[in-house]
Design a protein around this motif. Structure first.
Motif, short mmCIF file in Angstrom:
data_model
loop_
_atom_site.label_atom_id
_atom_site.label_comp_id
_atom_site.label_asym_id
_atom_site.label_seq_id
_atom_site.Cartn_x
_atom_site.Cartn_y
_atom_site.Cartn_z
N ASN A 143 36.86 45.94 48.09
CA ASN A 143 36.73 47.21 48.81
C ASN A 143 37.87 48.16 48.51
N LEU A 144 39.09 47.63 48.41
CA LEU A 144 40.24 48.48 48.10
C LEU A 144 40.14 49.06 46.69
N HIS A 145 39.58 48.28 45.79
CA HIS A 145 39.39 48.78 44.43
C HIS A 145 38.36 49.92 44.43
N GLU A 146 37.27 49.75 45.16
CA GLU A 146 36.21 50.77 45.16
C GLU A 146 36.64 52.02 45.91
N ALA A 147 37.40 51.86 46.99
CA ALA A 147 37.77 53.02 47.81
C ALA A 147 38.99 53.75 47.28
N PHE A 148 39.96 53.01 46.71
CA PHE A 148 41.22 53.62 46.29
C PHE A 148 41.42 53.60 44.77
N VAL A 191 44.34 45.24 43.30
CA VAL A 191 45.36 44.63 44.15
C VAL A 191 45.09 43.14 44.31
N THR A 192 46.14 42.45 44.71
CA THR A 192 45.99 41.07 45.16
C THR A 192 46.40 41.02 46.63
N LEU A 193 45.71 40.21 47.41
CA LEU A 193 45.99 40.09 48.83
C LEU A 193 46.57 38.72 49.14
N GLY A 194 47.44 38.71 50.11
CA GLY A 194 47.99 37.46 50.61
C GLY A 194 48.14 37.55 52.11
N CYS A 195 49.04 36.77 52.68
CA CYS A 195 49.25 36.77 54.13
C CYS A 195 50.70 37.11 54.45
N ASP A 196 50.88 37.88 55.51
CA ASP A 196 52.22 38.17 56.01
C ASP A 196 52.88 36.87 56.46
N HIS A 215 50.85 36.24 59.58
CA HIS A 215 49.70 35.67 58.87
C HIS A 215 48.54 36.66 58.74
N SER A 216 48.81 37.95 58.95
CA SER A 216 47.79 38.97 58.73
C SER A 216 47.66 39.24 57.24
N LEU A 217 46.51 39.79 56.84
CA LEU A 217 46.31 40.14 55.44
C LEU A 217 47.27 41.24 55.03
N MET A 218 47.71 41.20 53.78
CA MET A 218 48.55 42.27 53.25
C MET A 218 48.43 42.30 51.73
N ILE A 219 48.69 43.49 51.19
CA ILE A 219 48.70 43.65 49.74
C ILE A 219 50.01 43.06 49.20
N THR A 220 49.89 42.10 48.31
CA THR A 220 51.08 41.45 47.75
C THR A 220 51.36 41.88 46.32
N GLY A 221 50.37 42.52 45.69
CA GLY A 221 50.57 42.99 44.32
C GLY A 221 49.61 44.12 43.99
N VAL A 222 50.09 45.09 43.18
CA VAL A 222 49.28 46.22 42.77
C VAL A 222 49.40 46.40 41.26
N LYS A 223 48.27 46.44 40.60
CA LYS A 223 48.27 46.71 39.17
C LYS A 223 48.09 48.22 38.98
#
Length: 259
Positions: free
Chosen positions: A231-236, A240-245, A249-257
């Motif tokens: 969804n983040l790829h399509e909207a923005f 990105v890669t997602l991981g956990c805080d 333990h909430s979702l978060m972006i851990t990497g952006v290409k």
């Protein structure tokens, strides 16, 4: 529908900013509205707060807001837009006290004891009580934003709409305000909706997420359902890669290409 928009459209001149958009907001939850610049986030919030005229209907408890008086709406919905004009000589306490207007009786000239107690309670919760005698014009940008948010919270409306509430705040105060808004939803059973640019903070503090794209509703639902790499790829347009805080333990972006 508890609260939301039904087939609304908004145009600025020949440019259609919102296109036949329907959205339902879940009660007593925090909802973050995200999307790229120009996707219609602020326009949607302003339309739901009746600051902008729109085609279609804004709904509260299954009826159009057009059927309610302005005072009834003010008791149900509070809106903090991005830009607010404040008289230079007004004090912090005077500004916050304006939030009590919808609850005052006809021809009431001063605050009631109940109003004063509620104002103090809210100001202490937002750490603005110690600056209550200061003029708003003397405050820093971050302090001013915190006071404006306090004024909206003092309105004690069932629904709280905020357009980029963490603007001008450093990261510590951003976290404070977002946690405070979440606590309001949880403990005081408020429905909180805000536009925000920081995607990780949106994922951390919001219960639900709305994604706009080109003036249309792209995705809406629980953060765990909406905040995905696809969804983040399509909207923005981001890979990105997602991981956990680590702490929440909430979702978060851990990497952006990028590039």
């Amino acid at each position: 529908m508890y609260f939301g928009a039904k087939n609304i459209s908004v145009s600025y001149g020949k440019e259609q900013v919102l296109k036949n958009l329907t959205l339902s907001i879940e009660p007593e939850k925090t909802t973050a509205i995200i999307g790229v610049n120009g996707s219609g986030k602020s326009t949607l919030l302003r339309a739901m707060g009746r600051l902008l005229k729109c085609d279609g209907e804004i709904i509260f408890e299954n009826q159009s807001l057009k059927k309610l008086s302005n005072l009834e709406i003010a008791r149900k919905i509070a809106l903090l837009p991005q830009s607010v004009q404040v008289p230079e000589e007004i004090t912090v306490y005077e500004l916050v006290s304006l939030g009590r207007f919808p609850h005052q009786r006809f021809m009431q000239q001063s605050l009631s004891q109940e109003d004063e107690q509620f104002i103090e309670k809210i100001m202490r919760a937002t750490n603005t009580w110690n600056m209550r005698e200061s003029k708003v014009s003397e405050l820093s940008g971050g302090q001013r934003q915190r006071v404006l948010i306090t004024m909206i919270l003092a309105q004690d409306s069932e629904i709280i709409l905020l357009d980029e509430p963490t603007t001008y705040l450093d990261v510590v105060h951003q976290l404070d305000i977002l946690k405070l808004l979440k606590d309001f939803a949880t403990e005081l059973k408020k429905t909180v909706v805000y536009v925000i640019h920081d995607l990780n903070q949106a994922a951390r503090f919001a219960d639900n997420m709305v994604v706009l794209k080109n003036g249309e509703l792209f995705k809406s639902g629980k953060v765990s359902e909406v905040f995905t790499e696809e969804n983040l790829h399509e909207a923005f347009g981001l890979d990105v890669t997602l991981g956990c805080d680590t702490f929440t333990h909430s979702l978060m972006i851990t990497g952006v290409k990028y590039g």
